[in-house]
Design a protein around this motif. Structure first.
Motif, mmCIF file in Angstrom:
data_model
loop_
_atom_site.group_PDB
_atom_site.id
_atom_site.type_symbol
_atom_site.label_atom_id
_atom_site.label_comp_id
_atom_site.label_asym_id
_atom_site.label_seq_id
_atom_site.Cartn_x
_atom_site.Cartn_y
_atom_site.Cartn_z
ATOM 1 N N ALA A 215 -2.514 106.492 66.631
ATOM 2 C CA ALA A 215 -4.173 106.344 66.267
ATOM 3 C C ALA A 215 -4.667 105.213 66.415
ATOM 4 C CB ALA A 215 -4.557 107.531 65.396
ATOM 5 N N ALA A 216 -4.220 104.246 65.561
ATOM 6 C CA ALA A 216 -4.525 102.849 65.273
ATOM 7 C C ALA A 216 -4.262 102.022 66.241
ATOM 8 C CB ALA A 216 -3.635 102.435 63.942
ATOM 9 N N LEU A 217 -3.042 102.085 66.962
ATOM 10 C CA LEU A 217 -2.767 101.411 68.280
ATOM 11 C C LEU A 217 -3.821 101.799 69.434
ATOM 12 C CD1 LEU A 217 1.091 101.551 68.242
ATOM 13 C CD2 LEU A 217 -0.489 99.457 67.772
ATOM 14 N N GLU A 218 -4.340 102.894 69.390
ATOM 15 C CA GLU A 218 -5.115 103.297 70.531
ATOM 16 C C GLU A 218 -6.519 102.812 70.234
ATOM 17 O OE1 GLU A 218 -5.596 107.516 71.045
ATOM 18 O OE2 GLU A 218 -3.999 107.438 72.804
ATOM 19 N N ARG A 219 -6.805 102.163 69.015
ATOM 20 C CA ARG A 219 -8.147 101.530 68.669
ATOM 21 C C ARG A 219 -8.030 99.949 68.908
ATOM 22 N NH1 ARG A 219 -7.838 104.514 63.812
ATOM 23 N NH2 ARG A 219 -9.115 106.531 63.938
ATOM 24 N N VAL A 220 -6.668 99.431 69.116
ATOM 25 C CA VAL A 220 -6.829 97.961 69.568
ATOM 26 C C VAL A 220 -7.044 97.799 71.047
ATOM 27 C CG1 VAL A 220 -4.981 96.126 69.739
ATOM 28 C CG2 VAL A 220 -4.900 97.872 67.887
ATOM 29 N N PRO A 221 -8.326 96.994 71.231
ATOM 30 C CA PRO A 221 -8.671 96.836 72.658
ATOM 31 C C PRO A 221 -7.442 96.037 73.665
ATOM 32 C CG PRO A 221 -10.272 96.126 70.993
ATOM 33 C CD PRO A 221 -9.019 96.257 70.427
#
Length: 323
Positions: A215-221
Motif C-alpha cells: 500500500a505504501a509503495l503504490e502511493r509512490v509516484p
C-alpha cells in the motif's frame, strides 16, 4: 375550473408523518430530532465494552502485577509492592524477555526483507488478473486455521519431514546437521529448534508485512523514480534516496503487526521449538501451572510497555498513514 381547484388540498404534516403513541413513539421522536443522541446511543455498547471489559481487564491486570506471592503460604499478598517487578530482573526471567524481544526483532527484519520485493512487484508491475492473484495468494494462508498451519509446519520441519528429505536429495545433509549443531539456533531437528520457531513465525506473520508495504509503495509516484533516473541517479541511488524513504512508513506499519504478534504469541513456541520459554509461555505457566498470578501479570505488562514505545516511534515515522 381553476388550476388550484383541480389540485388536491395539501395534507398537514401530521397526516404524512403521524405521531406514534406511547413511550417508544416519544423516544423515536426525541432521537429523530436529536441525531447526536442517536449516535451516542449507538456508540454506547461498543464504548462500554471497550472501557469496561477491555480497559477494565487491563487495569485489573496492572493492579495484580503490584501484588506478590507470600513465600510461606503461597497465597497472594494484596499489598502494593514492586517486589514482583524486581523478579523480572532475575537472570532466568530476564533471559525470557530478551529471547522474546530478539526473536520478535529478527522475525520483523526477515519479514521486511522478504516482503519488500513481493510488494514492489505487486505495486509496480502487477495489473488486472495478476494483481487479483497476488491478493489471493497473500490472503489465502490467512483463511486457513492458525493451528493447522503450525502443525503442518511441524510435520514439514520434522526429522522425517519433506524439508529433511529435500536436503538429502540435494546432498546437503551435512549443511543442515552443521547448522543444527550450533548451540543457540540448533537442536535435534528443525521442528525442535529456535530456527524452526523463527521460520514458522515469519511464514505466519508475513502477510501482515506485505500488505502495508504494498500500500505504501503504490502511493509512490512513478514520476519521482523517472525524474531520479533522468537526473542521472543509478537504480541503487533511486532506491536509497527515493523509494525506500517513501516506503518506510509502510514497513514500520507492517512491523507493528509482526513485532507485536511475535511478542505475545505462545502457541508457536509451544508446538515448534525448544524448551526455552517465551513471554507468552511464561504468562501461561505462571498463571496456570504455578499459580503465580502477580508474576504472570508483570510478564504481561512487559509487551504492553514495549509496544507503547514502539507505537510512539511508529507514529512519529508516519506509519499509521500506511495502515
Amino acid at each position: 375550473m381553476s388550476l388550484d381547484a383541480a389540485l388536491p388540498a395539501a395534507q398537514p404534516a401530521s397526516a404524512i408523518l403521524p405521531r406514534r403513541g406511547g413511550t417508544a413513539g416519544a423516544l423515536s421522536d426525541v432521537l429523530w430530532r436529536n441525531p447526536r443522541s442517536l449516535l451516542m446511543l449507538m456508540l454506547a455498547p461498543p464504548l462500554l465494552w471497550l472501557g469496561i471489559v477491555y480497559l477494565g481487564s487491563l487495569f485489573a491486570l496492572l493492579l495484580q502485577s503490584f501484588f506478590s506471592i507470600d513465600e510461606f503460604s503461597g497465597m497472594i499478598d494484596r499489598q502494593f509492592t514492586l517486589k514482583t517487578y524486581g523478579e523480572l530482573l532475575l537472570p532466568s526471567n530476564l533471559d525470557i524477555i530478551l529471547r522474546t524481544v530478539t526473536m520478535a526483532a529478527l522475525v520483523t527484519l526477515a519479514s521486511a526483507v522478504i516482503a519488500f520485493p513481493i510488494a514492489y512487484y505487486a505495486a509496480r508491475y502487477a495489473r488486472g488478473t495478476w494483481k487479483a492473484l497476488f491478493y489471493l495468494g497473500i490472503m489465502l494462508p490467512l483463511w486457513s486455521s492458525y493451528l493447522v498451519k503450525v502443525y503442518a509446519w511441524k510435520l514439514i520441519l520434522a526429522k522425517e519431514g519433506i524439508l529433511n528429505w529435500l536436503f538429502t536429495k540435494l546432498h546437503l545433509t551435512w549443511l543442515l546437521d552443521a547448522w543444527l549443531a550450533l548451540p543457540t539456533v540448533g537442536g535435534n531437528s528443525l521442528s525442535v529448534s529456535a530456527t524452526g520457531t523463527f521460520i514458522v513465525f515469519v511464514y505466519v506473520w508475513l502477510p501482515f508485512m506485505i500488505l502495508p508495504v504494498q500500500a505504501a509503495l503504490e502511493r509512490v509516484p512513478v514520476s519521482l523514480t523517472e525524474a531520479s533516473s533522468d537526473l542521472g541517479a543509478s537504480p541503487g541511488q533511486t532506491f536509497r534516496n527515493v523509494i525506500f524513504p517513501l516506503a518506510l512508513p509502510g514497513i514500520v506499519a507492517g512491523s507493528i503487526f509482526t513485532f507485536s504478534l511475535t511478542l505475545g504469541d505462545y502457541i508457536i513456541p509451544q508446538i515448534i521449538g525448544t524448551s526455552r520459554l517465551f513471554i507468552g509461555q511464561a504468562v501461561y505457566a505462571h498463571q496456570g501451572t504455578a499459580g503465580n498470578i502477580p508474576l504472570a501479570a508483570a510478564f504481561t505488562v512487559v509487551p504492553v510497555v514495549i509496544m507503547g514505545f514502539y507505537l510512539w516511534g511508529a507514529k512519529r515515522l508516519g506509519a499509521f498513514d500506511a495502515l
